[in-house]
Design a protein around this motif. Structure first.
Motif, PDB file in Angstrom:
ATOM      1  N   GLU A 191      83.028  53.999  -3.211  1.00 43.10           N
ATOM      2  CA  GLU A 191      83.309  54.827  -2.466  1.00 43.10           C
ATOM      3  C   GLU A 191      82.262  54.957  -0.925  1.00 43.10           C
ATOM      4  N   ASN A 192      81.066  54.643  -1.399  1.00 41.75           N
ATOM      5  CA  ASN A 192      80.140  54.702  -0.277  1.00 41.75           C
ATOM      6  C   ASN A 192      79.072  53.852  -0.587  1.00 41.75           C
ATOM      7  N   LYS A 193      77.968  53.847   0.335  1.00 41.89           N
ATOM      8  CA  LYS A 193      76.781  52.617  -0.013  1.00 41.89           C
ATOM      9  C   LYS A 193      76.095  52.991  -1.132  1.00 41.89           C
ATOM     10  N   TYR A 194      76.046  54.281  -1.607  1.00 42.36           N
ATOM     11  CA  TYR A 194      75.240  54.603  -2.740  1.00 42.36           C
ATOM     12  C   TYR A 194      76.061  54.028  -4.026  1.00 42.36           C
ATOM     13  N   ALA A 195      77.134  54.171  -4.027  1.00 44.22           N
ATOM     14  CA  ALA A 195      77.948  53.475  -5.183  1.00 44.22           C
ATOM     15  C   ALA A 195      77.662  52.235  -5.442  1.00 44.22           C
ATOM     16  N   LEU A 196      77.764  51.704  -4.003  1.00 43.03           N
ATOM     17  CA  LEU A 196      77.550  50.092  -4.002  1.00 43.03           C
ATOM     18  C   LEU A 196      76.037  49.465  -4.418  1.00 43.03           C
ATOM     19  N   LEU A 197      75.052  50.726  -3.915  1.00 42.10           N
ATOM     20  CA  LEU A 197      73.802  50.402  -4.512  1.00 42.10           C
ATOM     21  C   LEU A 197      73.666  50.279  -5.990  1.00 42.10           C
ATOM     22  N   ILE A 198      74.056  51.428  -6.594  1.00 44.23           N
ATOM     23  CA  ILE A 198      74.037  51.683  -8.101  1.00 44.23           C
ATOM     24  C   ILE A 198      74.588  50.522  -8.825  1.00 44.23           C
ATOM     25  N   ILE A 211      76.384  45.582   5.665  1.00 45.40           N
ATOM     26  CA  ILE A 211      76.653  44.906   4.590  1.00 45.40           C
ATOM     27  C   ILE A 211      77.669  43.892   4.566  1.00 45.40           C
ATOM     28  N   ALA A 212      78.867  44.609   5.176  1.00 43.10           N
ATOM     29  CA  ALA A 212      79.960  43.601   5.374  1.00 43.10           C
ATOM     30  C   ALA A 212      79.960  42.383   6.326  1.00 43.10           C
ATOM     31  N   ALA A 213      79.079  42.721   7.212  1.00 42.26           N
ATOM     32  CA  ALA A 213      78.903  41.707   8.290  1.00 42.26           C
ATOM     33  C   ALA A 213      77.922  40.510   7.891  1.00 42.26           C
ATOM     34  N   ALA A 214      76.927  40.997   6.990  1.00 40.28           N
ATOM     35  CA  ALA A 214      76.227  39.920   6.449  1.00 40.28           C
ATOM     36  C   ALA A 214      77.006  39.353   5.394  1.00 40.28           C
ATOM     37  N   CYS A 215      77.671  39.945   4.526  1.00 41.43           N
ATOM     38  CA  CYS A 215      78.473  38.958   3.541  1.00 41.43           C
ATOM     39  C   CYS A 215      79.719  38.339   3.948  1.00 41.43           C
ATOM     40  N   GLY A 216      80.164  38.718   5.136  1.00 43.25           N
ATOM     41  CA  GLY A 216      81.261  38.027   5.506  1.00 43.25           C
ATOM     42  C   GLY A 216      82.608  38.600   5.221  1.00 43.25           C
ATOM     43  N   VAL A 217      82.605  39.996   4.787  1.00 47.39           N
ATOM     44  CA  VAL A 217      83.732  40.467   4.402  1.00 47.39           C
ATOM     45  C   VAL A 217      84.079  41.743   5.238  1.00 47.39           C
ATOM     46  N   SER A 218      85.280  42.075   5.152  1.00 43.17           N
ATOM     47  CA  SER A 218      85.559  43.436   5.900  1.00 43.17           C
ATOM     48  C   SER A 218      85.067  44.614   5.121  1.00 43.17           C
ATOM     49  N   LEU A 268      77.600  41.856  -4.530  1.00 44.42           N
ATOM     50  CA  LEU A 268      76.402  42.793  -5.111  1.00 44.42           C
ATOM     51  C   LEU A 268      75.139  42.096  -4.945  1.00 44.42           C
ATOM     52  N   GLU A 269      74.868  41.006  -4.994  1.00 44.95           N
ATOM     53  CA  GLU A 269      73.655  40.353  -4.936  1.00 44.95           C
ATOM     54  C   GLU A 269      73.049  40.552  -3.456  1.00 44.95           C
ATOM     55  N   GLN A 270      73.780  40.064  -2.298  1.00 42.05           N
ATOM     56  CA  GLN A 270      73.680  40.178  -1.273  1.00 42.05           C
ATOM     57  C   GLN A 270      73.320  41.488  -0.631  1.00 42.05           C
ATOM     58  N   ALA A 271      74.189  42.606  -1.085  1.00 47.60           N
ATOM     59  CA  ALA A 271      73.852  44.065  -0.722  1.00 47.60           C
ATOM     60  C   ALA A 271      72.541  44.383  -1.356  1.00 47.60           C
ATOM     61  N   LEU A 272      72.278  43.906  -2.312  1.00 40.17           N
ATOM     62  CA  LEU A 272      71.076  44.363  -2.830  1.00 40.17           C
ATOM     63  C   LEU A 272      69.651  44.116  -2.077  1.00 40.17           C
ATOM     64  N   GLU A 273      69.964  42.639  -1.567  1.00 38.12           N
ATOM     65  CA  GLU A 273      69.122  41.920  -0.885  1.00 38.12           C
ATOM     66  C   GLU A 273      68.762  42.786   0.595  1.00 38.12           C
ATOM     67  N   ILE A 326      72.360  47.326  -8.424  1.00 40.32           N
ATOM     68  CA  ILE A 326      71.034  47.341  -9.355  1.00 40.32           C
ATOM     69  C   ILE A 326      71.501  47.204 -10.846  1.00 40.32           C
ATOM     70  N   LYS A 327      72.666  47.778 -11.140  1.00 37.47           N
ATOM     71  CA  LYS A 327      73.120  47.603 -12.456  1.00 37.47           C
ATOM     72  C   LYS A 327      73.408  46.187 -12.758  1.00 37.47           C
ATOM     73  N   HIS A 328      73.894  45.467 -12.023  1.00 32.24           N
ATOM     74  CA  HIS A 328      74.260  44.039 -11.768  1.00 32.24           C
ATOM     75  C   HIS A 328      73.077  43.212 -11.931  1.00 32.24           C
TER      76      HIS A 328
END
Length: 220
Positions: free
Chosen positions: A62-69, A46-53, A26-31, A72-74
């Motif tokens: 479900e999508n990048k918007y759900a990840l973004l929310i 995001i997956a490539a930057a975080c080293g995950v699939s 979550l923190e890396q995605a937000l950055e 932010i909540k975190h």
């Protein structure tokens, strides 16, 4: 557009590590969202930057918007946790609490990356209103509720002039943040701008109003 994060699928992660990995994602995605913007950021990026699939991310969101929310909540929940754990918060006067919490918030919103993200949020709001509303719910509204809870706590000991604590919280944040953030966004915040003087003025004005204000140095 669906923007609510899915529940994490059940699995058998190593004890004590799955929660940390999830928080780091979550923190890396937000950055990345802050640096590159929502429209320009993909799950693959995001997956490539975080080293995950990408599959790992889609199993959780479900999508990048759900990840973004969720990201932010975190971030906001970490900030709220830090503010409510300020030393001796429950033993301080309301003025001291507003000063300590206000100092934390003011410093946070004026960070370059937060200013950048605010610009992105404004730009995205016109064509992604659902996202804008969701960001507000987990961001500003969560902070307002935290402050409203503080006012309610103090009112139990010393009645306040209003019982509309949520509206009071919104007003305090507006007084504290709006002007310096706007100036910072447009690059016109004075080099000698005094954050502590601004904070003292806002707390004094908020608590006492114009007629009952104590003497306070002028603020640019």
């Amino acid at each position: 557009m669906e923007i609510s994060p899915h529940r994490v699928k059940a699995g058998r992660p190593k004890a004590g590590t799955e929660q940390e990995r999830h928080a780091l994602l979550l923190e890396q995605a937000l950055e990345i969202f802050m640096l590159e913007g929502v429209s320009q950021t993909s799950i693959g990026r995001i997956a490539a930057a975080c080293g995950v699939s990408t599959r790992t991310i889609y199993e959780r969101f479900e999508n990048k918007y759900a990840l973004l929310i969720a990201a932010i909540k975190h971030m906001v929940e970490k900030d709220v946790s830090a503010m409510v754990q300020i030393d001796n918060l429950s033993q301080q006067t309301l003025q001291q609490v507003l000063t300590d919490v206000g100092r934390f918030m003011l410093k946070r919103v004026l960070e370059p990356r937060m200013l950048s993200f605010f610009k992105i949020g404004v730009a995205e709001a016109s064509h992604l209103p659902e996202l804008s509303r969701a960001m507000k719910a987990v961001g500003p509204e969560r902070i307002h509720q935290m402050l409203a809870d503080i006012f309610s706590f103090y009112a139990a000991k010393n009645p306040l002039a209003t019982q509309d604590y949520k509206r009071a919280a919104e007003s305090y944040c507006e007084l504290l943040i709006a002007s310096p953030r706007q100036k910072a966004l447009f690059g016109v915040l004075e080099p000698d701008w005094d954050a502590e003087a601004h904070l003292a003025f806002v707390v004094n004005l908020f608590l006492h109003g114009l007629q009952g204000m104590e003497p306070c140095n002028a603020v640019k």
